[in-house]
Each structure stands twice: as structure tokens, then as C-alpha cells.
Design a protein around this motif. Structure first.
Motif, PDB file in Angstrom:
ATOM      1  N   GLY A 169       0.804  -1.233   0.000  1.00 18.60           N
ATOM      2  CA  GLY A 169       0.000   0.000   0.000  1.00 18.60           C
ATOM      3  C   GLY A 169       0.832   1.277   0.000  1.00 18.60           C
ATOM      4  N   THR A 230      -2.346  -0.618   8.633  1.00 18.79           N
ATOM      5  CA  THR A 230      -3.580  -1.383   8.518  1.00 18.79           C
ATOM      6  C   THR A 230      -3.310  -2.684   7.761  1.00 18.79           C
ATOM      7  OG1 THR A 230      -4.763   0.704   8.386  1.00 18.79           O
ATOM      8  CG2 THR A 230      -5.987  -1.281   7.778  1.00 18.79           C
ATOM      9  N   THR A 233      -4.733  -3.433   3.738  1.00 18.46           N
ATOM     10  CA  THR A 233      -4.638  -2.303   2.812  1.00 18.46           C
ATOM     11  C   THR A 233      -3.225  -1.726   2.743  1.00 18.46           C
ATOM     12  OG1 THR A 233      -5.526  -0.931   4.583  1.00 18.46           O
ATOM     13  CG2 THR A 233      -7.043  -1.559   2.828  1.00 18.46           C
ATOM     14  N   ASP A 234      -2.574  -1.562   3.921  1.00 18.92           N
ATOM     15  CA  ASP A 234      -1.185  -1.081   3.902  1.00 18.92           C
ATOM     16  C   ASP A 234      -0.220  -2.242   3.667  1.00 18.92           C
ATOM     17  OD1 ASP A 234      -1.923   1.529   4.462  1.00 18.92           O
ATOM     18  OD2 ASP A 234      -1.695   1.294   6.636  1.00 18.92           O
ATOM     19  N   ARG A 416      -0.205  -2.305  -5.051  1.00 17.85           N
ATOM     20  CA  ARG A 416      -1.236  -3.354  -5.029  1.00 17.85           C
ATOM     21  C   ARG A 416      -1.453  -3.976  -6.401  1.00 17.85           C
ATOM     22  NH1 ARG A 416      -4.311   0.584  -2.069  1.00 17.85           N
ATOM     23  NH2 ARG A 416      -3.676   0.371   0.099  1.00 17.85           N
TER      24      ARG A 416
END
Ligand code: PGA
Ligand code: ZN
Length: 424
Positions: A169, A230, A233-234, A416
Motif C-alpha cells: 500500500g 492497517t 490495505t497497507d 497493489r
């Protein structure tokens, strides 16, 4: 023109002998390359030639491979144009003359192949990634940091060989690396607080004797959160199960049970439901094509399924897998196939077939950083080269920092997008 080729025996990161090759060009350029070595090697890899003389390095010496470079491979390419990599590699393959490179050794051949590429790049006054990849080389890979080492890389009861932090991310490679490193340090304190050992495995990850594989994933989630990121997501997660290591007589010996490929696949489905996993390597064994096919049909749309022991960077085995619809990603290890040309061919085949490709180190490494440049050269967007510890691992991550700086505004971080099947 290639004027002379020399070789010597040096040591790898596990204290085992390996081959280093030096190539001299007629313009005075000298470059060297060192060859890595695996522990959980696939049966279909190109042949690594060792002396077998128990009186030296417990039989692991590579003087025969060194001799093969000096007496046979060097003379076969002296006088050739160093920039004609395909001609050089074809000459090396012909000089060896065996399908598996077992006469002179894939370790001898690879050292020569890579040293020639590095010399040609230097002679053209180009960084290696630019020389190999041309003007379009620009994608900075997501680093997959192997922060918990199990399987054949650690002396613990953890069956899964590699647990990755995947900081996809971030906005740049440098930022992704920092996120991964910060999480790695938090992971250490968490393991310590939990009463687990924080000694390191072969690839620089911690090697705690955890009671289960899920426990390792739980520790990673905790560390990601405590480091301020996170999960999913990260920083996502990934695995190299290296399942060939615990497969025998048609069964997988996993967490004290004997599982069928279908039962092990059920377990992966549970993991995918519970954890933000974007990639699983060698979920099933190198010979279990039917199991792989069923597994790909079940979870191939949800997660990257990387073939390491299955494909062994071999364009033929990969073509076979593509035709059968097995896996969706190629692990790329230069010493599994033995020449730069064949490595590039394997990546090209993967990409043209809708498969992703992940550049990879071996568990036995050296200070040689060639794979960092190759990852950018082929724009594959993913690299695994261990934890951010041990200089043999960090050398590659550091080289990528230099490359990103050199590319400047021309760099694109894969992020991503490197994991198109990510749906968590
Ligand atoms: P190896 O492990 O270098 O010991 O084969 C790496 C891997 O399985 O990916
Ligand atoms: Zn692997």
C-alpha cells in the motif's frame, strides 16, 4: 569482446562453498558474479555441481565447477561479443551438452552468464537493470519480507517455510521497505514479550518455535497494527509453504497430521477467509499436478499461486503448467535454470500468459545483488529476498534503493497492482 574468464571458490551465507566468476573484456572491463544455492531445492532444478570430496567442506566444495569454468566454459565464449547474451548463453549450454547442465554444473554456467551480462552493462556504461531491461525498465518491485522462517530454514516445528510482510500500500519502494522494516522491529518485541526466541533463520527472519502456523500469522497481524499500519490495505501477508519438503507417499505431513492435497487446500481456504493473504507459494508439491489443478480452480481467482519447485524457472515446465491451468505465478530463481537468457525467457512466457512473476533469492546467498537489477529490468513488480537483516539479504534491498533513486521521476512502484487477484 570477451577476453578471459576466471573463477574461484568463495563462501555463501551459510558458510558453504559457491562459485564466483570474473569476466575480462578487451576494453579492460572486469566484472564478477557469485552464485546462490538453495536448501529446499526442487527435484527438477538444473544441476548444482559439488565435488563430493568428503575431505573438503564435507563434500560441498565446488572446485570441479571452478575448473569447468576455467577449462571449458571460458574457452567456449572467449572471443564472443559480451553484449550478445543469447549467443553467449547458447554457447555455454552447448559446451555443457547435457539437458540438466550436469556435466559442467549449472552453478558454473550461471556464474559465467551473469558475469558476462554485468561486464557488458559496464562496458556500455549502463546500470545492469537498464542494460538488461532497456528504456522501459521502470517498475520498482514490492518487497516481500520473509520475517518468520520455518520449514527447512529453521530448526523449529513450524511447517510453513516463509511468512511474508507485503507492504504493497506504500507509494514508493523506499516507503514500502521502511514500513516492512518498522513492522519487523515491532514483531521482534512482540515475539519476545510472548516468550518466544528471536534468533534468526537462514533468510534473516525470526525463527520462533510457535505452536502453529496460524500463530505466526497472528503475530504478523499484531505487529502490523502496533507499527501503525492497517493489515490488508497497507501491509498484506504472504506465504511460501514449500510443501514439497513435507510431502511423501501421497500425503502432506502438516501440523502433526497426514493430509490429502484436498484437505490442505481446505486449510488454505480457511486462511484466505481469516487473513489478508495476497500470495501463496508452493501450496502443494512439485509432483502433485492434479492437486495443484484442483487448488488453482478453487482459489486461483482469490490469491496469487506461485510455482517454485513446481516450475523451477524452467520455460518448459512453466509452459506445461500454463497449458494445464495450474498456478498463476512464476517464482524466478536464476540458479534453478542456469542462464540469464533462459531466466528472461521464463519471465516473458509468464507475462505473455497472464501469469505474474516474482524475482527471488535463494536461502544460501552472497553479497551479489544481480537479482535486484533483474527485478526492475523485467518489470515484474515483486521481489522476495529475505528479512531486512543479514547483509546477504539487505544488499539486495539496498541496491533497489539505489535503483529507485537513479530512476527518479521515471520510477513506478508496483504497489497493489502487483497482485491482481487480491480481493481482501
Ligand atoms: P531455497 O528456499 O532457496 O532453500 O530453495 C527458497 C524458496 O523455497 O523459495
Ligand atoms: Zn519456495
Amino acid at each position: 569482446l570477451i577476453e578471459a574468464v576466471g573463477a574461484r571458490e568463495i563462501l555463501d551465507s551459510r558458510g558453504n562453498p559457491t562459485v564466483e566468476v570474473e569476466v575480462l573484456l578487451d576494453d579492460g572491463i572486469v566484472q564478477r558474479a557469485a552464485v546462490p544455492s538453495g536448501a529446499s531445492t526442487g527435484a527438477f532444478e538444473a544441476y548444482e555441481l559439488r565435488d563430493g570430496d568428503k575431505g573438503r567442506y564435507a563434500g560441498k566444495g565446488v572446485l570441479k565447477a571452478v575448473e569447468a569454468v576455467i577449462d571449458e566454459l571460458g574457452p567456449a565464449i572467449e572471443g564472443l561479443e559480451a553484449s550478445e547474451q543469447r549467443v553467449v548463453d547458447a554457447a555455454l549450454i552447448e559446451a555443457d551438452g547435457t539437458p540438466n547442465k550436469q556435466r559442467t554444473g549449472a552453478n558454473a554456467i550461471l556464474g559465467v552468464s551473469l558475469a558476462v551480462a554485468k561486464a557488458a552493462a559496464d562496458s556500455a556504461d549502463l546500470p545492469l537493470f537498464r542494460y538488461v531491461g532497456g528504456p522501459n525498465a521502470h517498475v520498482m518491485p514490492v518487497p516481500l519480507l520473509n520475517v518468520i522462517n520455518g520449514g527447512a530454514h529453521a530448526d523449529t516445528g513450524v511447517d510453513i517455510q516463509e511468512f511474508f510482510l507485503v507492504p504493497h500500500g506504500a507509494d514508493t519502494y523506499a516507503e514500502a521497505l521502511r514500513w516492512g522494516v518498522e513492522t519487523y522491529h515491532v514483531l521482534k518485541s512482540e515475539l519476545k514479550a510472548g516468550g518466544f526466541a528471536t534468533g534468526l533463520g537462514d533468510e534473516g527472519g525470526f525463527a520462533p518455535d510457535l505452536p502453529s502456523n496460524r500463530e505466526a500469522l497472528d503475530f504478523l497481524l499484531k505487529a502490523i497494527e502496533k507499527a501503525g499500519f492497517t493489515p490488508g490495505t497497507d501491509i498484506a501477508l504472504g506465504l511460501d509453504v514449500a510443501s514439497t519438503e513435507f510431502f511423501s507417499d501421497g500425503a502432506y505431513a502438516f501440523e502433526g497430521k497426514k493430509l490429502t492435497s484436498e484437505q490442505l487446500t481446505d486449510y488454505y481456504v480457511e486462511l484466505l477467509d481469516a487473513y489478508p493473504l495476497v500470495t501463496i507459494e508452493d501450496p502443494l508439491a512439485e509432483d502433485d499436478w492434479d492437486g495443484w489443478k484442483a487448488l488453482t480452480d478453487r482459489i486461483g481467482s482469490r490469491v496469487q499461486l506461485v510455482g517454485d519447485d513446481l516450475f523451477v524457472t524452467n520455460p518448459q515446465r512453466l509452459a506445461d503448467g500454463i497449458a494445464r491451468g495450474v498456478g498463476n505465478s512464476l517464482l524466478v530463481k536464476v540458479n534453478q535454470i542456469g542462464t540469464l537468457t533462459e531466466t528472461l525467457d521464463a519471465v516473458a512466457l509468464a507475462h505473455s500468459s497472464g501469469y505474474t512473476a516474482m524475482m527471488s533469492h535463494r536461502s544460501g546467498e552472497t553479497e551479489d545483488t544481480t537479482i535486484a537489477d533483474l527485478a526492475v529490468a523485467v518489470n515484474c513488480g515483486q521481489i522476495k529476498t529475505g528479512a531486512p537483516a543479514r547483509s546477504d539479504r539487505v544488499a539486495k534491498y539496498n541496491q533497489l534503493l539505489r535503483i529507485e533513486e537513479e530512476l527518479g521521476a521515471g520510477a513506478t512502484f508496483a504497489g497493489r497492482g502487483a497482485f491482481p487477484r487480491y480481493t481482501a
